[in-house]
Scaffold this active site. Structure first.
Site, PDB file in Angstrom:
ATOM      1  CG  ASP A   1      -1.783   1.217   1.310  1.00  0.00           C
ATOM      2  OD1 ASP A   1      -2.753   1.263   0.531  1.00  0.00           O
ATOM      3  OD2 ASP A   1      -1.499   2.125   2.116  1.00  0.00           O
TER       4      ASP A   1
ATOM      5  CD  GLU B   1      -3.680   1.030  -3.026  1.00  0.00           C
ATOM      6  OE1 GLU B   1      -4.718   1.234  -2.417  1.00  0.00           O
ATOM      7  OE2 GLU B   1      -2.625   1.665  -2.825  1.00  0.00           O
TER       8      GLU B   1
ATOM      9  CG  ASP C   1      -1.457   3.364   5.487  1.00  0.00           C
ATOM     10  OD1 ASP C   1      -2.476   3.738   4.875  1.00  0.00           O
ATOM     11  OD2 ASP C   1      -0.648   4.149   6.003  1.00  0.00           O
TER      12      ASP C   1
END
Ligand SMILES: [Zn+2]
Length: 254
Positions: free
Chosen positions: A36, A120, A204
């Site tokens: 992340d 991501e 996170d």
């Protein structure tokens, strides 16, 4: 050797040499990790590891702003102005090198030690339009992170899985799948409200664990409109790095 490119940056000269070589991709038996990316911290990994963000540009920003003013105060075309501009360029170059170095160390470590890295698909260009985030984001270098990770993964036998819909990885409980639609950027802790779960976790880390779980879904299933596990339905599309052999480019400063 295929070619060499000479370039100049703030008075420093570089030669990039493009070479073609036999490269055997090593067997990579490392674990799967979700990563992340953040602003306060460069990255949080699903195994609990972190990579700190040195924020090179911010610490030097005041100095750079001062140097900018120094340049504009000098008479156009004068030797003094040229000198001031050179000084400013040197500062920018130092920042750029520090930033690249931090990212290189981190992406090399990931590609060499993990068999699958799930990240991501951040819309960096879109987020840069948000001016309050723009400086922090460009300072972190998310776009560079992804580019470096992708080509290094191909070298070291690591697979990069890119998950779309980044905000869902933050809003979903990694243990039970409960979704917190009210979660905002300010909430640093994820608190699951599902009565049977009630997990409390760093925001996170929760996101990174969701990303890691996504690696378990086969790419085909995610591409086929996301049916399957609850986790996979949150994202659409997995892009895999090309494993074709491409000539590796090495940069050497002269
Ligand atoms: Zn939960």
């Amino acid at each position: 050797m295929l070619s060499a490119t000479v370039s100049e940056q703030a008075g420093h000269w570089y030669v990039s040499v493009l070479v073609e070589q036999e490269h055997v991709v090593p067997e990579n038996t490392g674990p799967v990790v979700g990563v992340d990316l953040g602003l306060k911290r460069l990255a949080t990994m699903s195994d609990g590891g972190t990579a700190e963000n040195p924020r090179h540009l911010k610490t030097r920003l005041r100095k750079i702003k001062r140097l900018h003013r120094a340049v504009t105060r000098k008479v156009k075309g004068s030797q003094n102005r040229k000198k001031a501009a050179r000084c400013l360029g040197n500062h920018y170059r130092t920042v750029a090198h520090q930033r690249t170095n931090t990212l290189h160390q981190f992406t090399s470590r990931l590609a060499k030690t993990k068999s699958v890295v799930v990240i991501e698909d951040l819309n960096v260009a879109g987020m840069l339009k948000n001016h309050s985030l723009a400086l922090a984001i460009s300072d972190v270098g998310w776009g560079t992170f992804r580019r470096q990770l992708t080509y290094k993964a191909a070298w070291y036998g690591c697979r990069v899985v890119v998950a779309d819909r980044w905000e869902k990885s933050s809003k979903t409980c990694c243990r039970c799948g409960w979704v917190d639609e009210q979660l905002t950027l300010k909430d640093r802790t994820f608190r699951c409200q599902h009565p049977a779960c009630r997990q409390v976790m760093d925001r996170d880390l929760n996101a990174a664990k969701n990303l890691e779980q996504l690696a378990g879904s086969s790419p085909d299933r995610i591409n086929a409109c996301g049916e399957g596990s609850a986790g996979a339905s949150l994202w659409t599309g997995v892009k895999l790095p090309s494993l074709k052999q491409e000539p590796n480019a090495f940069s050497a400063s002269a």
